[in-house]
Design a protein around this motif. Sequence first.
Motif, PDB file in Angstrom:
ATOM      1  N   THR A 176       0.847  -1.206   0.000  1.00 46.62           N
ATOM      2  CA  THR A 176       0.000   0.000   0.000  1.00 46.62           C
ATOM      3  C   THR A 176       0.876   1.247   0.000  1.00 46.62           C
ATOM      4  O   THR A 176       0.622   2.217  -0.717  1.00 46.62           O
ATOM      5  N   GLN A 177       1.955   1.186   0.804  1.00 46.17           N
ATOM      6  CA  GLN A 177       2.878   2.326   0.872  1.00 46.17           C
ATOM      7  C   GLN A 177       3.520   2.577  -0.494  1.00 46.17           C
ATOM      8  O   GLN A 177       3.718   3.710  -0.897  1.00 46.17           O
ATOM      9  N   LEU A 178       3.810   1.487  -1.224  1.00 48.08           N
ATOM     10  CA  LEU A 178       4.465   1.622  -2.526  1.00 48.08           C
ATOM     11  C   LEU A 178       3.550   2.284  -3.548  1.00 48.08           C
ATOM     12  O   LEU A 178       3.979   3.106  -4.345  1.00 48.08           O
ATOM     13  N   VAL A 179       2.265   1.921  -3.527  1.00 45.71           N
ATOM     14  CA  VAL A 179       1.366   2.487  -4.549  1.00 45.71           C
ATOM     15  C   VAL A 179       0.831   3.854  -4.133  1.00 45.71           C
ATOM     16  O   VAL A 179       0.318   4.605  -4.935  1.00 45.71           O
ATOM     17  N   LYS A 180       0.958   4.167  -2.831  1.00 44.44           N
ATOM     18  CA  LYS A 180       0.433   5.463  -2.347  1.00 44.44           C
ATOM     19  C   LYS A 180       1.497   6.173  -1.499  1.00 44.44           C
ATOM     20  O   LYS A 180       1.280   6.459  -0.332  1.00 44.44           O
ATOM     21  N   PRO A 181       2.662   6.428  -2.088  1.00 45.08           N
ATOM     22  CA  PRO A 181       3.785   6.952  -1.299  1.00 45.08           C
ATOM     23  C   PRO A 181       3.518   8.317  -0.674  1.00 45.08           C
ATOM     24  O   PRO A 181       4.088   8.649   0.349  1.00 45.08           O
ATOM     25  N   ARG A 182       2.616   9.081  -1.306  1.00 43.27           N
ATOM     26  CA  ARG A 182       2.415  10.428  -0.756  1.00 43.27           C
ATOM     27  C   ARG A 182       1.133  10.546   0.082  1.00 43.27           C
ATOM     28  O   ARG A 182       0.780  11.603   0.558  1.00 43.27           O
ATOM     29  N   GLU A 183       0.455   9.426   0.249  1.00 43.78           N
ATOM     30  CA  GLU A 183      -0.813   9.514   0.991  1.00 43.78           C
ATOM     31  C   GLU A 183      -0.542   9.833   2.449  1.00 43.78           C
ATOM     32  O   GLU A 183       0.314   9.261   3.083  1.00 43.78           O
ATOM     33  N   ARG A 184      -1.303  10.785   2.983  1.00 42.77           N
ATOM     34  CA  ARG A 184      -1.172  11.166   4.388  1.00 42.77           C
ATOM     35  C   ARG A 184      -2.555  11.108   5.016  1.00 42.77           C
ATOM     36  O   ARG A 184      -3.545  11.446   4.367  1.00 42.77           O
ATOM     37  N   ASN A 185      -2.615  10.700   6.253  1.00 44.20           N
ATOM     38  CA  ASN A 185      -3.907  10.673   6.933  1.00 44.20           C
ATOM     39  C   ASN A 185      -4.148  12.033   7.569  1.00 44.20           C
ATOM     40  O   ASN A 185      -3.447  12.428   8.497  1.00 44.20           O
ATOM     41  N   THR A 186      -5.119  12.753   7.048  1.00 41.03           N
ATOM     42  CA  THR A 186      -5.433  14.091   7.595  1.00 41.03           C
ATOM     43  C   THR A 186      -6.784  14.068   8.318  1.00 41.03           C
ATOM     44  O   THR A 186      -7.247  15.095   8.784  1.00 41.03           O
ATOM     45  N   ARG A 187      -7.369  12.883   8.404  1.00 46.23           N
ATOM     46  CA  ARG A 187      -8.744  12.802   8.916  1.00 46.23           C
ATOM     47  C   ARG A 187      -8.742  12.473  10.419  1.00 46.23           C
ATOM     48  O   ARG A 187      -8.237  11.429  10.828  1.00 46.23           O
ATOM     49  N   TYR A 188      -9.237  13.395  11.193  1.00 44.27           N
ATOM     50  CA  TYR A 188      -9.339  13.207  12.642  1.00 44.27           C
ATOM     51  C   TYR A 188     -10.783  12.784  12.942  1.00 44.27           C
ATOM     52  O   TYR A 188     -11.711  13.555  12.737  1.00 44.27           O
ATOM     53  N   VAL A 189     -10.946  11.529  13.366  1.00 46.09           N
ATOM     54  CA  VAL A 189     -12.298  11.039  13.668  1.00 46.09           C
ATOM     55  C   VAL A 189     -12.460  11.059  15.184  1.00 46.09           C
ATOM     56  O   VAL A 189     -11.724  10.372  15.902  1.00 46.09           O
ATOM     57  N   ASP A 190     -13.401  11.883  15.644  1.00 46.59           N
ATOM     58  CA  ASP A 190     -13.549  12.074  17.082  1.00 46.59           C
ATOM     59  C   ASP A 190     -14.393  10.945  17.683  1.00 46.59           C
ATOM     60  O   ASP A 190     -15.561  11.130  18.030  1.00 46.59           O
ATOM     61  N   ALA A 191     -13.803   9.738  17.758  1.00 47.82           N
ATOM     62  CA  ALA A 191     -14.586   8.594  18.253  1.00 47.82           C
ATOM     63  C   ALA A 191     -13.672   7.575  18.925  1.00 47.82           C
ATOM     64  O   ALA A 191     -12.510   7.422  18.556  1.00 47.82           O
ATOM     65  N   VAL A 192     -14.239   6.900  19.920  1.00 49.80           N
ATOM     66  CA  VAL A 192     -13.608   5.712  20.517  1.00 49.80           C
ATOM     67  C   VAL A 192     -14.671   4.626  20.441  1.00 49.80           C
ATOM     68  O   VAL A 192     -15.842   4.897  20.749  1.00 49.80           O
ATOM     69  N   MET A 193     -14.302   3.457  19.948  1.00 53.04           N
ATOM     70  CA  MET A 193     -15.312   2.397  19.907  1.00 53.04           C
ATOM     71  C   MET A 193     -14.727   1.065  20.356  1.00 53.04           C
ATOM     72  O   MET A 193     -13.517   0.836  20.249  1.00 53.04           O
ATOM     73  N   THR A 194     -15.607   0.235  20.861  1.00 56.75           N
ATOM     74  CA  THR A 194     -15.203  -1.110  21.287  1.00 56.75           C
ATOM     75  C   THR A 194     -15.210  -2.027  20.076  1.00 56.75           C
ATOM     76  O   THR A 194     -16.157  -1.992  19.288  1.00 56.75           O
ATOM     77  N   ILE A 195     -14.183  -2.804  19.920  1.00 58.00           N
ATOM     78  CA  ILE A 195     -14.154  -3.803  18.851  1.00 58.00           C
ATOM     79  C   ILE A 195     -15.005  -4.984  19.319  1.00 58.00           C
ATOM     80  O   ILE A 195     -14.745  -5.549  20.385  1.00 58.00           O
ATOM     81  N   PRO A 196     -16.045  -5.300  18.576  1.00 57.81           N
ATOM     82  CA  PRO A 196     -16.983  -6.331  19.046  1.00 57.81           C
ATOM     83  C   PRO A 196     -16.308  -7.672  19.351  1.00 57.81           C
ATOM     84  O   PRO A 196     -15.286  -8.020  18.737  1.00 57.81           O
ATOM     85  N   LYS A 197     -16.890  -8.401  20.276  1.00 58.59           N
ATOM     86  CA  LYS A 197     -16.406  -9.751  20.606  1.00 58.59           C
ATOM     87  C   LYS A 197     -16.439 -10.613  19.345  1.00 58.59           C
ATOM     88  O   LYS A 197     -17.364 -10.504  18.529  1.00 58.59           O
ATOM     89  N   GLY A 198     -15.386 -11.412  19.152  1.00 56.28           N
ATOM     90  CA  GLY A 198     -15.348 -12.312  17.990  1.00 56.28           C
ATOM     91  C   GLY A 198     -14.810 -11.654  16.738  1.00 56.28           C
ATOM     92  O   GLY A 198     -14.703 -12.287  15.689  1.00 56.28           O
ATOM     93  N   VAL A 199     -14.453 -10.372  16.841  1.00 52.58           N
ATOM     94  CA  VAL A 199     -13.916  -9.674  15.657  1.00 52.58           C
ATOM     95  C   VAL A 199     -12.445  -9.336  15.918  1.00 52.58           C
ATOM     96  O   VAL A 199     -12.113  -8.773  16.971  1.00 52.58           O
ATOM     97  N   LEU A 200     -11.575  -9.697  14.976  1.00 53.75           N
ATOM     98  CA  LEU A 200     -10.151  -9.367  15.100  1.00 53.75           C
ATOM     99  C   LEU A 200      -9.886  -8.005  14.500  1.00 53.75           C
ATOM    100  O   LEU A 200     -10.741  -7.425  13.824  1.00 53.75           O
ATOM    101  N   TYR A 201      -8.693  -7.480  14.752  1.00 51.66           N
ATOM    102  CA  TYR A 201      -8.329  -6.173  14.194  1.00 51.66           C
ATOM    103  C   TYR A 201      -6.818  -6.130  14.052  1.00 51.66           C
ATOM    104  O   TYR A 201      -6.096  -6.892  14.728  1.00 51.66           O
TER     105      TYR A 201
END
Length: 377
Positions: free
Chosen positions: A183-208
């Motif tokens: 992903t880094q190779l195909v999008k070398p200049r991509e920067r994350n500028t998005r601030y998402v004002d949230a905290v969430m629980t990862i549901p039981k049984g779901v990996l991350y």
Amino acid sequence: MAGYNLEGIEAAPLKDDVDIVIPTIRSLDFLEQWRPFLQHYHLIIVQDGDPSIKIKVPEGYDYELYNRNDINRILGPRANCISYKDGGCRCFGFMVSKKKYIYTIDDDCFVAKDPSGKEINVIAQHIKNLETPSTPHYFNTLYDPFREGTDFVRGYPFSLREGVQTAISHGLWLNIPDYDAPTQLVKPRERNTRYVDAVMTIPKGVLYPMCGMNLAFNRELVGPAMYFGLMGEGQPISRYDDMWAGWAAKVVCDHLGFGVKTGLPYLWHSKASNPFVNLKKEHKGLHWQEDMVPFFQNLRLSKESDTAAKCYMELSKMTKEKLTKVDPYFEKLADAMVTWIEAWEELNPPVKNEASEELNPPVKKTQSDGEDVKAKG
Ligand SMILES: O=c1ccn([C@@H]2O[C@H](COP(=O)(O)OP(=O)(O)O[C@H]3OC[C@H](O)[C@H](O)[C@H]3O)[C@@H](O)[C@H]2O)c(=O)[nH]1
Ligand SMILES: [Mn+2]
């Protein structure tokens, strides 16, 4: 409001209950910028690479510093379970800590600002996340119900509103996102500028995909499961240290009834590691994750595994049984998982009750050149 008002939390919350673990193979100058937020905390620095190189720690910080010679001296033959030349070496710091909470951060991460321009106190937010319950059994569509100004929405069963203890708090990153090499190779200049004002629980049984860059956890609940694997020099894989720990710790949290949160706080990730170097390091992981993820998704731990350490020993057996057919490396990893737990239990003997004799004296920490590791300031 579900009754946890931590909005006024002070600048250095629970400073005696948190260790800051930093793996480094370069420099600690980044700590200058973190002084307002981190200087009150004790640092555990795990110096990777050549132990003869002297790492300079900025004045005013209280710290322990461990290089490879220290790891070998303290763990003896068991040191072979700690990665060399991979950020996964950080888990040695988790093992030698005696604190309830760990916050681990990479040495190319800096203080970020929220949309109002205010500097983000990552520790304060992680502590809020860890000190308030998670909701893994039923998703709250207004995200974290324990934040000021939010709550459980209509249709949320009251029987589930108490939530469960939070074991892990996974923070995010502005600027350089944690992308894999392709992903880094195909999008070398991509920067994350998005601030998402949230905290969430990862549901039981779901990996991350847990990233170790901006991560906090409750050592007492899940410490033994936060092994960052056997990666780096001498191993066929690198840069999957935090992924392995994240998958393992999530199935352990699900099994033991603990919660995992992701979202705030953000930090500013400044350095994009070299995608070509990264591709070489992680390419086997790109293949193997198609087997590792289903392995963790489908496994069931037994009810006898009622602690993180017991869960991890059972996980080691399952890894050997089910993943060795993918590659013989997993047999070596499974053995290293056992070594990790043995080393963890040696350095963190179960607390004896008051009636019994003196607690085991803590492990004597000295630097490889023989002088005592003293709290330096
Ligand atoms: O051989 C090594 C390489 C690095 N470190 C330390 O680990 C931290 C992360 O290193 P870096 O910033 O170069 O890697 P990133 O690609 O940005 O990080 C991601 O991938 C690797 C890890 O999983 C990391 O957690 C991810 O965020 C940094 O402190 C280096 O000094 C090391 O100790 N030994
Ligand atoms: Mn980085």
